[in-house]
Design an enzyme around this catalytic site. Structure first.
Site, PDB file in Angstrom:
ATOM      1  N   GLY A   1       0.812  -1.209   0.000  1.00 50.23           N
ATOM      2  CA  GLY A   1       0.000   0.000   0.000  1.00 50.23           C
ATOM      3  C   GLY A   1       0.845   1.259   0.000  1.00 50.23           C
ATOM      4  O   GLY A   1       0.492   2.259  -0.632  1.00 50.23           O
TER       5      GLY A   1
ATOM      6  N   ASP B   1       0.242   0.808  13.077  1.00 49.99           N
ATOM      7  CA  ASP B   1       0.987  -0.428  12.823  1.00 49.99           C
ATOM      8  C   ASP B   1       1.338  -1.166  14.107  1.00 49.99           C
ATOM      9  O   ASP B   1       1.712  -2.339  14.071  1.00 49.99           O
ATOM     10  CB  ASP B   1       2.265  -0.130  12.029  1.00 49.99           C
ATOM     11  CG  ASP B   1       1.974   0.116  10.556  1.00 49.99           C
ATOM     12  OD1 ASP B   1       0.843  -0.162  10.113  1.00 49.99           O
ATOM     13  OD2 ASP B   1       2.876   0.598   9.843  1.00 49.99           O
TER      14      ASP B   1
ATOM     15  N   LYS C   1      -6.177  -2.061   5.656  1.00 59.39           N
ATOM     16  CA  LYS C   1      -4.767  -2.459   5.533  1.00 59.39           C
ATOM     17  C   LYS C   1      -4.670  -3.741   4.689  1.00 59.39           C
ATOM     18  O   LYS C   1      -5.564  -4.052   3.918  1.00 59.39           O
ATOM     19  CB  LYS C   1      -4.165  -2.658   6.928  1.00 59.39           C
ATOM     20  CG  LYS C   1      -4.083  -1.380   7.744  1.00 59.39           C
ATOM     21  CD  LYS C   1      -2.959  -0.480   7.256  1.00 59.39           C
ATOM     22  CE  LYS C   1      -2.728   0.695   8.190  1.00 59.39           C
ATOM     23  NZ  LYS C   1      -1.590   1.530   7.750  1.00 59.39           N
TER      24      LYS C   1
ATOM     25  N   LYS D   1       7.290  -9.388   3.556  1.00 56.76           N
ATOM     26  CA  LYS D   1       6.792  -8.080   3.103  1.00 56.76           C
ATOM     27  C   LYS D   1       7.582  -6.934   3.717  1.00 56.76           C
ATOM     28  O   LYS D   1       7.866  -5.933   3.060  1.00 56.76           O
ATOM     29  CB  LYS D   1       5.306  -7.968   3.463  1.00 56.76           C
ATOM     30  CG  LYS D   1       4.634  -6.674   3.038  1.00 56.76           C
ATOM     31  CD  LYS D   1       3.154  -6.736   3.384  1.00 56.76           C
ATOM     32  CE  LYS D   1       2.457  -5.412   3.172  1.00 56.76           C
ATOM     33  NZ  LYS D   1       2.439  -4.972   1.769  1.00 56.76           N
TER      34      LYS D   1
END
Length: 446
Positions: A95, A332, A359, A432
């Protein structure tokens, strides 16, 4: 007797790695970037920057970035053949890459096809594409308007004023800020809407712009008059009362070292709070602008001992209690804090986190579902998460779903410190943001 701490070196900041590479790629000349994170998301940003005309080569652990000279350029740009295909900007599930690079590519010239993995095509982009349309960018949506995939025809930022909200994501504003120095005139960006989330990430963007010598100023509305203020003095944003004036300076090449990542360090700091041994994290800046340094304050409020010294950040376990905490500035950290809350003696309420629903997954619902597997009672509202602890099932195996979400995988690993055997359906998804996570985690679990 106090046990010796486990020593962990913090990985490089993902947020700053994205922004540093973008600034270096937009600068003229060559920049050398050291300590940048190597992860799936950063690979996506590197790929997009290369597609726009930058060169990024690794040499002895340093990324040598040769800038695009005149800004991002895609197929069908001035002087190109009209039948040339658009340049591909593939976001996969990043994102951050998607929002930052869409705005940055729009500051250039040419056509770009912006697409990603299926989940990326479900995540809203209308706020950003609407703002960019107002600046002169054209969008041809292949499916639903306001969502990927689309073909974007860019001709630079043609207008001098643009409005953006921070209700869904601060990354829309960060993308516009990063692109604006490439315009051929001053661009004023005004924050509108009802609320502003994740402001510290905008501060990281401004820091990188300043470090790469992009010209900008920040003004706040006092009465009916706009007055300039030092950007570091802004701790939160009231929509309608803050604007950014970005000058057409471009960026200057520089050498740059990326600091450690508070988001990815949070799992190890939390391990020091809930586990049997203290944990020392090295490589973090205690005065960092990263919003996720709030993990120190949250763990301290919950009863852990936090000590900052020249060696690093030391977290020692304590009797933990629940807290009520607004995490709109540090979303986060919610998976980390939700896992720690299960170890506490009283309930925890996490508020102002509605934006977690867009998210990698609906992260609010996912945190509630997965923490509940440990026997805790969990509850969600539109913008909050409540965790009521119960006796943890020590000595048992618990299977957790990751939803292909790196932060769920890393935070649920904390339950290993409650003598559970943690089974994750997709542990590889940590690639990621932190490919080496489980190698470091073995130091925690022994």
């Amino acid at each position: 007797m106090t046990k010796d701490p486990i020593i962990i070196n913090a990985p490089a900041s993902k947020s700053l790695s994205h922004r540093t590479l973008i600034a270096a790629a937009l600068a003229k000349g060559v920049s050398e970037i050291s300590s940048a994170l190597d992860s799936d998301d950063i690979t996506r940003t590197r790929g997009c920057l290369t597609a726009c005309g930058a060169s990024i080569v690794e040499k002895d652990g340093v990324l040598v970035v040769t800038g695009m000279e005149d800004g991002p350029e895609g197929g069908n740009a001035d002087g190109k053949r009209k039948d040339e295909a658009p340049h591909e900007l593939f976001m996969h599930e990043s994102g951050t890459t998607c929002r930052l690079m869409t705005a940055v590519a729009a500051a250039g010239k040419g056509t770009f096809r912006v697409h990603g993995a299926p989940r990326m095509h479900e995540r809203p982009m209308a706020e950003l594409t609407g703002a960019l349309s107002g600046l002169g960018t054209k969008f041809d949506f292949e499916g639903e308007k306001g969502f990927l995939p689309f073909v974007m025809t860019a001709n630079g930022y043609k207008k001098k004023n643009v409005e953006i909200t921070l209700e869904e994501s601060s990354q829309y504003l960060s993308g516009l800020l990063l692109g604006a120095p490439m315009a051929d005139h001053e661009v004023t960006i005004t924050v509108t809407g009802k609320k502003a989330v994740s402001w510290p990430y905008v501060a990281l963007t401004l820091r990188i712009m300043e470090d790469f010598k992009a010209g900008f100023s920040v003004e706040v509305l006092e009465g009916r008059e706009w007055k300039p203020v030092p950007w570091r003095s802004i701790k939160h944003v009231t929509p309608g009362h803050v604007r950014f004036i970005v000058r057409p300076t471009g960026y200057q090449n520089t050498g740059y070292a990326v600091e450690g990542d508070w988001s990815n360090a949070s799992y190890f700091l939390a391990a020091g709070a809930v586990g049997p041994r203290p944990v020392m994290i090295k490589g973090l800046a205690a005065d960092s602008l990263q919003g996720d340094r709030a993990i120190m304050d949250i763990l301290s409020q919950m009863g852990a001992s936090i000590k900052v010294n020249f060696d690093g950040i030391l977290v020692e376990p304590g009797r933990l209690r629940g807290v009520e905490v607004d995490m709109g500035r540090c979303p986060d950290l919610v998976p980390t804090v939700s896992a720690v809350a299960a170890f506490a003696s009283s309930p925890t309420t996490i508020t102002n986190v509605a934006h977690l629903r867009i998210k990698e997954t609906d992260r609010l619902a996912a945190c509630a579902a997965e923490v509940a597997r440990t026997g805790c009672e969990t509850e969600t509202t539109d913008d909050s998460l409540i965790i009521r602890p119960s006796a943890l099932p020590r000595g048992r195996e618990v299977e957790f779903k990751t939803y292909n979400d790196h932060r769920l995988a890393m935070s649920m690993s904390l339950f290993e410190l409650a003598d559970m055997k943690v089974s994750l359906d997709n542990p590889a998804c940590v690639g990621k943001s932190f490919p080496g996570f489980f190698d470091e985690w073995k130091k925690i679990t022994g």
